[in-house]
Motif scaffolding. Structure first.
Motif, PDB file in Angstrom:
ATOM      1  N   PRO A 111       0.826  -1.224   0.000  1.00  0.00           N
ATOM      2  CA  PRO A 111       0.000   0.000   0.000  1.00  0.00           C
ATOM      3  C   PRO A 111       0.856   1.269   0.000  1.00  0.00           C
ATOM      4  O   PRO A 111       1.897   1.339   0.662  1.00  0.00           O
ATOM      5  N   ILE A 112       0.420   2.278  -0.761  1.00  0.00           N
ATOM      6  CA  ILE A 112       1.073   3.588  -0.820  1.00  0.00           C
ATOM      7  C   ILE A 112       0.265   4.570   0.033  1.00  0.00           C
ATOM      8  O   ILE A 112      -0.943   4.732  -0.182  1.00  0.00           O
ATOM      9  N   LEU A 113       0.924   5.216   0.997  1.00  0.00           N
ATOM     10  CA  LEU A 113       0.245   6.098   1.946  1.00  0.00           C
ATOM     11  C   LEU A 113       0.619   7.559   1.711  1.00  0.00           C
ATOM     12  O   LEU A 113       1.719   7.864   1.248  1.00  0.00           O
ATOM     13  N   ASP A 114      -0.293   8.461   2.073  1.00  0.00           N
ATOM     14  CA  ASP A 114       0.011   9.890   1.988  1.00  0.00           C
ATOM     15  C   ASP A 114       0.541  10.369   3.334  1.00  0.00           C
ATOM     16  O   ASP A 114       0.787   9.579   4.253  1.00  0.00           O
ATOM     17  N   ARG A 115       0.715  11.686   3.463  1.00  0.00           N
ATOM     18  CA  ARG A 115       1.286  12.246   4.687  1.00  0.00           C
ATOM     19  C   ARG A 115       0.382  12.048   5.906  1.00  0.00           C
ATOM     20  O   ARG A 115       0.851  12.103   7.043  1.00  0.00           O
ATOM     21  N   ASN A 116      -0.903  11.841   5.669  1.00  0.00           N
ATOM     22  CA  ASN A 116      -1.851  11.632   6.760  1.00  0.00           C
ATOM     23  C   ASN A 116      -2.082  10.158   7.055  1.00  0.00           C
ATOM     24  O   ASN A 116      -3.047   9.795   7.717  1.00  0.00           O
ATOM     25  N   ASN A 117      -1.203   9.316   6.533  1.00  0.00           N
ATOM     26  CA  ASN A 117      -1.258   7.876   6.801  1.00  0.00           C
ATOM     27  C   ASN A 117      -2.498   7.223   6.201  1.00  0.00           C
ATOM     28  O   ASN A 117      -2.983   6.211   6.712  1.00  0.00           O
ATOM     29  N   LYS A 118      -3.035   7.798   5.131  1.00  0.00           N
ATOM     30  CA  LYS A 118      -4.180   7.232   4.434  1.00  0.00           C
ATOM     31  C   LYS A 118      -3.713   6.535   3.155  1.00  0.00           C
ATOM     32  O   LYS A 118      -2.858   7.051   2.438  1.00  0.00           O
ATOM     33  N   VAL A 119      -4.305   5.363   2.873  1.00  0.00           N
ATOM     34  CA  VAL A 119      -3.913   4.601   1.687  1.00  0.00           C
ATOM     35  C   VAL A 119      -4.438   5.299   0.433  1.00  0.00           C
ATOM     36  O   VAL A 119      -5.640   5.526   0.300  1.00  0.00           O
ATOM     37  N   MET A 139      10.000 -11.145  -0.211  1.00  0.00           N
ATOM     38  CA  MET A 139       9.215 -10.260   0.661  1.00  0.00           C
ATOM     39  C   MET A 139      10.040  -9.044   1.070  1.00  0.00           C
ATOM     40  O   MET A 139       9.530  -7.918   1.129  1.00  0.00           O
ATOM     41  N   LYS A 140      11.332  -9.253   1.326  1.00  0.00           N
ATOM     42  CA  LYS A 140      12.205  -8.139   1.694  1.00  0.00           C
ATOM     43  C   LYS A 140      12.382  -7.170   0.527  1.00  0.00           C
ATOM     44  O   LYS A 140      12.382  -5.951   0.708  1.00  0.00           O
ATOM     45  N   HIS A 141      12.557  -7.720  -0.676  1.00  0.00           N
ATOM     46  CA  HIS A 141      12.667  -6.860  -1.864  1.00  0.00           C
ATOM     47  C   HIS A 141      11.412  -6.007  -2.027  1.00  0.00           C
ATOM     48  O   HIS A 141      11.494  -4.812  -2.302  1.00  0.00           O
ATOM     49  N   MET A 142      10.259  -6.620  -1.871  1.00  0.00           N
ATOM     50  CA  MET A 142       9.000  -5.907  -2.055  1.00  0.00           C
ATOM     51  C   MET A 142       8.834  -4.822  -1.008  1.00  0.00           C
ATOM     52  O   MET A 142       8.383  -3.706  -1.301  1.00  0.00           O
ATOM     53  N   ASP A 143       9.198  -5.134   0.224  1.00  0.00           N
ATOM     54  CA  ASP A 143       9.071  -4.153   1.305  1.00  0.00           C
ATOM     55  C   ASP A 143      10.010  -2.973   1.078  1.00  0.00           C
ATOM     56  O   ASP A 143       9.621  -1.809   1.233  1.00  0.00           O
ATOM     57  N   SER A 144      11.250  -3.263   0.704  1.00  0.00           N
ATOM     58  CA  SER A 144      12.245  -2.208   0.499  1.00  0.00           C
ATOM     59  C   SER A 144      11.872  -1.295  -0.670  1.00  0.00           C
ATOM     60  O   SER A 144      11.880  -0.070  -0.547  1.00  0.00           O
ATOM     61  N   ILE A 145      11.527  -1.903  -1.799  1.00  0.00           N
ATOM     62  CA  ILE A 145      11.212  -1.103  -2.980  1.00  0.00           C
ATOM     63  C   ILE A 145       9.859  -0.421  -2.830  1.00  0.00           C
ATOM     64  O   ILE A 145       9.656   0.698  -3.303  1.00  0.00           O
ATOM     65  N   HIS A 151       8.131   6.909  -0.893  1.00  0.00           N
ATOM     66  CA  HIS A 151       8.859   8.170  -0.726  1.00  0.00           C
ATOM     67  C   HIS A 151       8.871   8.981  -2.018  1.00  0.00           C
ATOM     68  O   HIS A 151       8.732  10.207  -1.997  1.00  0.00           O
ATOM     69  N   LEU A 152       9.038   8.314  -3.142  1.00  0.00           N
ATOM     70  CA  LEU A 152       8.991   9.019  -4.427  1.00  0.00           C
ATOM     71  C   LEU A 152       7.628   9.676  -4.634  1.00  0.00           C
ATOM     72  O   LEU A 152       7.538  10.812  -5.103  1.00  0.00           O
ATOM     73  N   TYR A 153       6.582   8.941  -4.288  1.00  0.00           N
ATOM     74  CA  TYR A 153       5.219   9.467  -4.415  1.00  0.00           C
ATOM     75  C   TYR A 153       5.032  10.712  -3.554  1.00  0.00           C
ATOM     76  O   TYR A 153       4.522  11.741  -4.013  1.00  0.00           O
ATOM     77  N   LEU A 154       5.458  10.652  -2.286  1.00  0.00           N
ATOM     78  CA  LEU A 154       5.294  11.787  -1.379  1.00  0.00           C
ATOM     79  C   LEU A 154       6.102  12.990  -1.847  1.00  0.00           C
ATOM     80  O   LEU A 154       5.607  14.126  -1.858  1.00  0.00           O
ATOM     81  N   VAL A 263       3.681   8.177  10.431  1.00  0.00           N
ATOM     82  CA  VAL A 263       3.762   7.947   8.992  1.00  0.00           C
ATOM     83  C   VAL A 263       3.664   6.466   8.688  1.00  0.00           C
ATOM     84  O   VAL A 263       2.948   6.036   7.788  1.00  0.00           O
ATOM     85  N   GLN A 264       4.403   5.673   9.440  1.00  0.00           N
ATOM     86  CA  GLN A 264       4.371   4.219   9.344  1.00  0.00           C
ATOM     87  C   GLN A 264       4.901   3.684  10.655  1.00  0.00           C
ATOM     88  O   GLN A 264       5.259   4.454  11.551  1.00  0.00           O
ATOM     89  N   GLU A 265       4.916   2.388  10.797  1.00  0.00           N
ATOM     90  CA  GLU A 265       5.336   1.799  12.059  1.00  0.00           C
ATOM     91  C   GLU A 265       6.746   2.244  12.432  1.00  0.00           C
ATOM     92  O   GLU A 265       7.697   2.049  11.677  1.00  0.00           O
ATOM     93  N   GLY A 266       6.855   2.897  13.594  1.00  0.00           N
ATOM     94  CA  GLY A 266       8.155   3.345  14.082  1.00  0.00           C
ATOM     95  C   GLY A 266       8.638   4.665  13.520  1.00  0.00           C
ATOM     96  O   GLY A 266       9.710   5.135  13.886  1.00  0.00           O
ATOM     97  N   ARG A 267       7.851   5.305  12.649  1.00  0.00           N
ATOM     98  CA  ARG A 267       8.278   6.556  12.021  1.00  0.00           C
ATOM     99  C   ARG A 267       7.189   7.617  12.202  1.00  0.00           C
ATOM    100  O   ARG A 267       6.015   7.335  11.978  1.00  0.00           O
ATOM    101  N   TYR A 268       7.608   8.828  12.606  1.00  0.00           N
ATOM    102  CA  TYR A 268       6.655   9.875  12.939  1.00  0.00           C
ATOM    103  C   TYR A 268       7.020  11.176  12.222  1.00  0.00           C
ATOM    104  O   TYR A 268       8.198  11.477  12.018  1.00  0.00           O
TER     105      TYR A 268
END
Length: 357
Positions: A111-119, A139-145, A151-154, A263-268
């Protein structure tokens, strides 16, 4: 090499072309790393869809129904989702884009999220087969990319908003503001401090690092601040007051107002305003002193005069006694008048000093 492109959307916009060029190398890399037949990116609120085909070495921008994607996927969490059988998964049924996959393909989406943590979109890859030994690495490749695509989207849409005529440039606001993101390792991202803040805060200098600036403006180490906010689930506001001294030893008082969102788990993400209320603090101190002077110092001569007048009894006092009491009252009243004049000069000087803070 410039890859061939196919566009099937009569309403294709120039900014879509810019986004298309930014995202395509990442989608191509995702296909190559995972050996997936196709990778895709769908941003439903912007009516944008991009697909990369590994076999044809071509990328496409298609005209599809984005509304159904919004309904189906807007409640996802930001983590990699594995779909073992695309054909029979209810989440993907009756969506025209996936109807062409009929050979029990597997799917990974992010999922791609915006600054308000909405998909706001999803990125994904289509797999014909997955080797069990390589699944964790995939799974790691998918998570990383997927994180990088987010980030590119934001960054892209933040830059687009700054270029719009109606976009509010916060640098034009008459206030001192700052923003930054902090992750689980207490590392900073996207930090920005307004010129007004840099100019007014005593803890800022030209060679001051971002970490030092954040610590100064928060009046606490970043690690302590992260420990304070890490229990936040979605959004929260907070404010507090602190003082610091400038190079001349003059003490300044600041109130910090913060809005913190995950923003996401562990990131604010933190957006804050810093207000210098040194003048208000000084006014408060002067007011406290005035209240003390009125209630204690000026009260003494008033009580003295009141006591003297209570002693006066015309029928029992001689003329000389009355003259003596009158002289006392006159002396006390002159003392009170002199003190009022002196107090006025003192407060006038304090007021001038406050205006020059």
């Amino acid at each position: 090499m410039s890859l061939p492109k196919t566009f099937d959307n009569p309403y294709f916009q120039p900014r879509h072309q810019i986004l298309h060029e930014k995202m395509n190398p990442v989608l191509k890399m995702l296909c190559e790393l995972s050996q997936a037949s196709q990778s895709f990116l769908i941003l439903w609120e912007d009516d944008y869809h991009q697909l990369y085909d590994l076999e044809k070495e071509a990328h496409f921008h298609l005209n599809i129904d984005h509304q159904i994607f919004s309904v189906r996927f807007s409640k996802l969490n930001q983590e990699v989702i594995y779909v073992p059988n695309l054909k029979f998964h209810t989440l993907f049924q009756n969506i025209s884009f996936f109807k062409s996959y009929t050979d029990n393909e597997q799917l990974l989406i992010y999922p791609i999220l915006d600054r308000n943590n909405k998909v706001k979109g999803i990125a994904g890859i289509v797999l014909t087969q997955v080797i069990d030994s390589a699944f964790d690495q995939l799974m790691k490749h998918m998570d990383s990319i997927g994180t990088y695509l987010n980030h590119l989207y934001l960054d892209f849409f933040d830059s687009q908003r700054r270029e719009l005529p109606g976009y509010l440039n916060m640098e034009n606001l008459p206030t001192s503001f700052f923003e930054f993101e902090v992750d689980a390792d207490q590392e900073l991202h996207y930090n920005h401090f307004s010129k007004n803040l840099i100019r007014k805060h005593p803890g800022f200098s030209n060679d001051c690092s971002a970490e030092k600036r954040v610590a100064n403006v928060l009046s606490m180490p970043i690690a302590d601040f992260y420990s304070l906010i890490q229990k936040i689930r979605d959004n929260q506001s907070m404010e507090y007051v602190y003082s610091c001294s400038n190079n001349l030893g003059e003490k300044k008082y600041f109130i910090v107002r913060l809005h913190i969102s995950r923003v996401q788990e562990g990131r604010y993400r933190c957006l804050g305003v810093l207000e210098d209320f040194t003048i208000q603090k000084a006014y408060g101190s002067v007011l406290d002193q005035m209240i003390f002077d009125i209630s204690h110092v000026m009260r003494r001569p008033v009580v003295t005069m009141k006591g003297l007048t209570n002693l006066i009894d015309i029928d029992k006092f001689e003329k000389d006694d009355l003259r003596h009491i009158a002289e006392k009252i006159k002396s006390v009243s002159e003392e009170m008048e002199e003190y009022i004049r002196a107090m006025f000069k003192i407060y006038e000087a304090k007021q001038e000093a406050i205006y020059h803070l």
